[in-house]
Design a protein around this motif. Structure first.
Motif, PDB file in Angstrom:
ATOM      1  N   THR A 215     -30.901  -5.122  16.987  1.00  0.00           N
ATOM      2  CA  THR A 215     -29.536  -5.679  16.239  1.00  0.00           C
ATOM      3  C   THR A 215     -29.020  -4.750  15.720  1.00  0.00           C
ATOM      4  O   THR A 215     -29.565  -3.749  14.812  1.00  0.00           O
ATOM      5  CB  THR A 215     -29.670  -6.885  15.597  1.00  0.00           C
ATOM      6  OG1 THR A 215     -30.102  -8.114  16.278  1.00  0.00           O
ATOM      7  CG2 THR A 215     -28.626  -6.973  14.963  1.00  0.00           C
TER       8      THR A 215
ATOM      9  N   TYR B  73     -25.493  -4.468  14.116  1.00  0.00           N
ATOM     10  CA  TYR B  73     -24.385  -5.104  13.698  1.00  0.00           C
ATOM     11  C   TYR B  73     -23.602  -4.074  13.105  1.00  0.00           C
ATOM     12  O   TYR B  73     -22.534  -4.481  14.350  1.00  0.00           O
ATOM     13  CB  TYR B  73     -23.960  -5.906  12.506  1.00  0.00           C
ATOM     14  CG  TYR B  73     -24.937  -7.039  12.215  1.00  0.00           C
ATOM     15  CD1 TYR B  73     -24.980  -7.797  13.301  1.00  0.00           C
ATOM     16  CD2 TYR B  73     -26.170  -6.708  11.343  1.00  0.00           C
ATOM     17  CE1 TYR B  73     -25.991  -9.257  13.538  1.00  0.00           C
ATOM     18  CE2 TYR B  73     -26.934  -8.169  11.013  1.00  0.00           C
ATOM     19  CZ  TYR B  73     -26.759  -9.130  11.968  1.00  0.00           C
ATOM     20  OH  TYR B  73     -27.864 -10.318  12.189  1.00  0.00           O
TER      21      TYR B  73
ATOM     22  N   LYS C 179     -31.567  -4.534  25.381  1.00  0.00           N
ATOM     23  CA  LYS C 179     -30.540  -5.338  25.209  1.00  0.00           C
ATOM     24  C   LYS C 179     -30.071  -4.639  23.351  1.00  0.00           C
ATOM     25  O   LYS C 179     -30.749  -4.921  22.003  1.00  0.00           O
ATOM     26  CB  LYS C 179     -30.773  -6.844  25.013  1.00  0.00           C
ATOM     27  CG  LYS C 179     -29.425  -8.210  24.408  1.00  0.00           C
ATOM     28  CD  LYS C 179     -30.005  -9.617  25.384  1.00  0.00           C
ATOM     29  CE  LYS C 179     -31.168  -9.856  23.961  1.00  0.00           C
ATOM     30  NZ  LYS C 179     -29.904 -10.454  22.504  1.00  0.00           N
TER      31      LYS C 179
ATOM     32  N   ARG D  33     -27.501  -5.972  20.258  1.00  0.00           N
ATOM     33  CA  ARG D  33     -26.921  -7.207  19.855  1.00  0.00           C
ATOM     34  C   ARG D  33     -26.041  -7.072  18.689  1.00  0.00           C
ATOM     35  O   ARG D  33     -26.173  -5.843  17.495  1.00  0.00           O
ATOM     36  CB  ARG D  33     -27.387  -8.112  19.377  1.00  0.00           C
ATOM     37  CG  ARG D  33     -28.282  -8.971  19.744  1.00  0.00           C
ATOM     38  CD  ARG D  33     -28.795 -10.037  18.685  1.00  0.00           C
ATOM     39  NE  ARG D  33     -28.265 -11.205  18.668  1.00  0.00           N
ATOM     40  CZ  ARG D  33     -28.043 -11.311  16.948  1.00  0.00           C
ATOM     41  NH1 ARG D  33     -28.898 -11.133  16.420  1.00  0.00           N
ATOM     42  NH2 ARG D  33     -27.126 -12.587  16.144  1.00  0.00           N
TER      43      ARG D  33
ATOM     44  N   ASP E 215     -25.228  -7.511  23.886  1.00  0.00           N
ATOM     45  CA  ASP E 215     -24.663  -8.787  23.246  1.00  0.00           C
ATOM     46  C   ASP E 215     -23.403  -9.116  22.705  1.00  0.00           C
ATOM     47  O   ASP E 215     -24.181  -9.095  20.916  1.00  0.00           O
ATOM     48  CB  ASP E 215     -26.574  -9.441  23.055  1.00  0.00           C
ATOM     49  CG  ASP E 215     -26.019 -10.585  23.098  1.00  0.00           C
ATOM     50  OD1 ASP E 215     -25.523 -11.496  22.960  1.00  0.00           O
ATOM     51  OD2 ASP E 215     -27.079 -11.603  22.919  1.00  0.00           O
TER      52      ASP E 215
ATOM     53  N   ILE F 125     -21.651  -9.754  19.885  1.00  0.00           N
ATOM     54  CA  ILE F 125     -20.830 -11.102  18.913  1.00  0.00           C
ATOM     55  C   ILE F 125     -19.823 -11.281  18.212  1.00  0.00           C
ATOM     56  O   ILE F 125     -18.864 -10.041  18.248  1.00  0.00           O
ATOM     57  CB  ILE F 125     -21.837 -10.758  17.141  1.00  0.00           C
ATOM     58  CG1 ILE F 125     -22.909 -11.102  17.633  1.00  0.00           C
ATOM     59  CG2 ILE F 125     -21.379 -11.923  16.152  1.00  0.00           C
ATOM     60  CD1 ILE F 125     -24.123 -10.044  16.466  1.00  0.00           C
TER      61      ILE F 125
ATOM     62  N   SER G  50     -22.250 -14.077  22.355  1.00  0.00           N
ATOM     63  CA  SER G  50     -22.373 -14.520  21.706  1.00  0.00           C
ATOM     64  C   SER G  50     -21.369 -14.894  20.955  1.00  0.00           C
ATOM     65  O   SER G  50     -20.323 -14.364  19.737  1.00  0.00           O
ATOM     66  CB  SER G  50     -23.212 -13.345  20.913  1.00  0.00           C
ATOM     67  OG  SER G  50     -23.663 -14.535  20.045  1.00  0.00           O
TER      68      SER G  50
ATOM     69  N   ASN H 216     -22.775 -15.696  15.142  1.00  0.00           N
ATOM     70  CA  ASN H 216     -23.915 -14.988  14.725  1.00  0.00           C
ATOM     71  C   ASN H 216     -23.669 -15.731  13.346  1.00  0.00           C
ATOM     72  O   ASN H 216     -22.713 -16.165  12.465  1.00  0.00           O
ATOM     73  CB  ASN H 216     -23.686 -13.421  14.388  1.00  0.00           C
ATOM     74  CG  ASN H 216     -25.289 -12.765  13.712  1.00  0.00           C
ATOM     75  OD1 ASN H 216     -25.982 -12.675  14.786  1.00  0.00           O
ATOM     76  ND2 ASN H 216     -25.699 -12.403  12.329  1.00  0.00           N
TER      77      ASN H 216
ATOM     78  N   HIS I 215     -25.700 -18.298  18.131  1.00  0.00           N
ATOM     79  CA  HIS I 215     -26.949 -17.494  16.723  1.00  0.00           C
ATOM     80  C   HIS I 215     -26.704 -18.555  15.719  1.00  0.00           C
ATOM     81  O   HIS I 215     -25.648 -18.518  15.318  1.00  0.00           O
ATOM     82  CB  HIS I 215     -26.982 -16.360  16.110  1.00  0.00           C
ATOM     83  CG  HIS I 215     -28.031 -15.162  15.338  1.00  0.00           C
ATOM     84  ND1 HIS I 215     -27.423 -15.487  14.030  1.00  0.00           N
ATOM     85  CD2 HIS I 215     -29.155 -15.499  16.145  1.00  0.00           C
ATOM     86  CE1 HIS I 215     -28.996 -14.986  13.412  1.00  0.00           C
ATOM     87  NE2 HIS I 215     -29.398 -14.845  14.083  1.00  0.00           N
TER      88      HIS I 215
ATOM     89  N   SER J 249     -30.174 -18.132  21.670  1.00  0.00           N
ATOM     90  CA  SER J 249     -30.205 -17.608  20.492  1.00  0.00           C
ATOM     91  C   SER J 249     -30.462 -17.768  19.536  1.00  0.00           C
ATOM     92  O   SER J 249     -29.683 -18.723  18.576  1.00  0.00           O
ATOM     93  CB  SER J 249     -28.368 -17.057  20.787  1.00  0.00           C
ATOM     94  OG  SER J 249     -29.221 -15.395  19.690  1.00  0.00           O
TER      95      SER J 249
ATOM     96  N   ASP K 264     -33.956 -13.654  19.022  1.00  0.00           N
ATOM     97  CA  ASP K 264     -32.709 -12.915  18.460  1.00  0.00           C
ATOM     98  C   ASP K 264     -33.211 -12.166  17.000  1.00  0.00           C
ATOM     99  O   ASP K 264     -32.459 -10.996  16.944  1.00  0.00           O
ATOM    100  CB  ASP K 264     -31.026 -13.127  18.812  1.00  0.00           C
ATOM    101  CG  ASP K 264     -30.607 -12.778  19.940  1.00  0.00           C
ATOM    102  OD1 ASP K 264     -31.623 -12.001  20.264  1.00  0.00           O
ATOM    103  OD2 ASP K 264     -30.340 -13.621  20.658  1.00  0.00           O
TER     104      ASP K 264
END
Length: 538
Positions: free
Chosen positions: A140, A142, A166, A168, A224, A226, A267, A270, A303, A320, A347
């Motif tokens: 991840t 962000y 992957k 996020r 992925d 968000i 996604s 979150n 998520h 997730s 995740d």
């Protein structure tokens, strides 16, 4: 003076205000991005007033795709062809300048890292569209696309050699780190903190976002993405309090721009339950808007914070999950699979870091342990780091460089997973031996976690097994990243109605250290037997 016919036609064409900006490509790879760019009206509010679609067909199937306004009188339609051969397109619009534009192009076979979009396969696992397995080792980051250019490039450089396939990341910026690195681009026309025109997007923001999505694609990394989050904090930019109309307008625009990127996953939110401005009905609707406007049916998830969303709903493709405790010990992580019968990706397993926040205090050993516990549950893990410097730079929010110890060990795990059966690893004897995962009769992993055994007597549940099967055994040190073959294959013999053991009563020597695993691979004797699905015996 009489004007030449060609000049007259040109003047008429220009008066209508529309044309192909350049010749559309004549070919594109399967699962590549084919784009038609048109010149059209720029007056009024083109984001709201103008509707544009295109129908693509190969003579067998038809795919309708939404176009979008990209600023400066430019409109685009993007298409991801899923089959090779000749394709045709034709546009439709409520503006004459954009309607009835047509063309023909050829779709050639995919090359290089292009294996198509990722789909769900075998209930609990994933595969690319070309059939090859996808086994996520995610991270991840962000707000990495909201940082200065030099830091964004450093992040890409780090990802190029990291184990992650992957990533996020957020669409909207988050507040963490903006004191030292102010946001340079905003998604809407207007002025921070809250003076936004939610009917007018800022094309520069989305062009930058899709540039980074494309760079991840070229690295072979799934994005992925968000779509909503609760991290405005004290900045109060207002993106979490948009109206229903603005939310849906944003989703349709974003999907029109990005759905043709094969590496996109959606996604929807979150820590969705921390957004107090949204209801469950809102989240249901967001899923449905994205699903209705995405002609390629990309993966969709949501998520959680404290409250789990009902991942059994039909628009959710996989789960997730945020739950660090679920993978702290073997056996826990598997339970969500049984509830939803969908792939489960943890995740957020908590993060490797040294912060006072309790979710950012995992050691590297803890992070790797959690990944392995997720693996032997037939699920998948997610990584990030929180080692904060004086400018609030952390991998979790800003990207940059990795500082923890887990990444090389996750690369080691990824190699082991890629060498495992392509169909995915599933619990073998889920109610009795939570350390054991594999493909019955062919392949097994046994993970001992923090225990320190000095030996292991082979004991495999009966599914897929018959007497005389032979298995090669490897001892794996998941922290020191070593694989030690055990001399000589073991030969199985039925021990009781449930279990097969080594015919000669051998035990596998282990070093008495934590984080050890054993791998068994069928190498001879009778072939693996078909597994008959039946109720578990008492």
């Amino acid at each position: 003076m009489k004007l030449p016919r060609a000049l007259c036609l040109l003047l008429v064409f220009l008066s209508l205000g529309g044309a192909l900006l350049r010749a559309a490509p004549t070919s594109v790879e399967q699962w590549g991005l084919y784009e038609v760019a048109l010149k059209g009206p720029a007056d009024g509010n083109p984001f709201v007033d103008v509707r544009l679609t295109a129908t693509f067909t190969d003579g067998v199937r038809k795919v309708e795709v939404n176009g979008f306004y990209d600023g400066d009188g430019v409109y685009r339609v993007r298409f991801m062809p899923e089959t090779t051969g000749e394709w045709r397109y034709e546009t439709k619009s409520n503006r004459w300048a954009l309607t009835d534009k047509s063309g023909v192009f050829t779709v050639t076979p995919a090359t290089g890292k292009n294996r198509g979009p990722v789909r769900v396969r075998n209930t609990y696992h994933f595969a690319y569209a070309d059939g090859s397995a996808f086994k996520p080792i995610g991270t991840t980051i962000y707000s990495w696309t909201h940082r200065p250019a030099a830091m964004e490039e450093e992040t890409l450089k780090t990802l190029a050699t990291a184990p992650f396939n992957k990533v996020r990341m957020l669409v909207f910026p988050q507040a963490h780190g903006v004191k030292f690195m102010p946001v340079e681009r905003w998604p809407y026309v207007g002025k921070a903190p809250r003076d936004w025109d939610y009917t007018r997007f800022n094309p520069d923001f989305f062009q930058h976002l899709e540039k980074r999505v494309g760079q991840l694609r070229d690295l072979g990394i799934e994005c992925d993405l968000i779509l909503f989050h609760p991290y405005d904090d004290d900045e109060e930019w207002g993106f979490e309090t948009m109206s229903t109309e603005a939310d849906d307008h944003y989703l349709r625009y974003l999907v029109a721009r990005l759905a043709a990127y094969r590496n996109i996953w959606w996604s929807i939110g979150n820590e969705y339950d921390f957004l107090r401005t949204k209801t469950v009905a809102d989240w249901d609707r967001y899923f449905q808007v994205v699903q209705a406007n995405d002609p390629y049916n990309h993966l969709r998830s949501i998520h959680n914070g404290h409250l789990l969303y009902d991942n059994g709903k039909p628009w959710v493709t996989h789960s997730s999950i945020q739950n660090g405790m679920a993978a702290a010990e073997p056996g826990r992580a598997e339970l969500y699979r049984d509830v939803w019968r969908k792939p489960v990706v943890y995740d957020e397993l908590n993060y490797e870091g040294n912060h006072e926040l309790r979710w950012a205090q995992l050691s590297g050993r803890d992070m790797v342990r959690n990944f392995w516990n997720a693996t032997v549950a037939g699920t998948y893990g997610g990584h990030s780091e929180f080692f904060e410097d004086e400018r609030q730079v952390v991998w979790l929010a800003q990207g940059g460089k990795l500082k923890g110890e887990s990444a090389p060990r996750l690369a080691f795990l990824r190699k082991i997973l890629e060498d495992a059966p392509a169909s995915g690893l599933d619990p073998i004897d889920q109610w009795r031996d939570v350390r054991l995962v594999g493909k019955a009769g062919e392949y097994y992993l046994v993970y001992f976690g923090e225990k320190k055994p000095t030996s292991w007597a082979p004991s495999l549940y009966r599914n897929g097994l018959v007497e005389g099967m032979q298995f090669q055994v490897d001892v794996i040190d998941t922290w020191d990243m070593t694989i030690t073959p055990v001399e000589g294959a073991i030969t199985l013999k039925k021990k009781n109605r449930y279990v097969f053991a080594d015919r000669d009563g051998r035990e596998i020597n282990l070093p008495g250290k934590p984080y050890q695993a054993i791998r068994l691979r069928w190498v001879g004797g009778p072939k693996p037997q078909p597994v008959v699905k039946a109720p578990v015996e008492p």
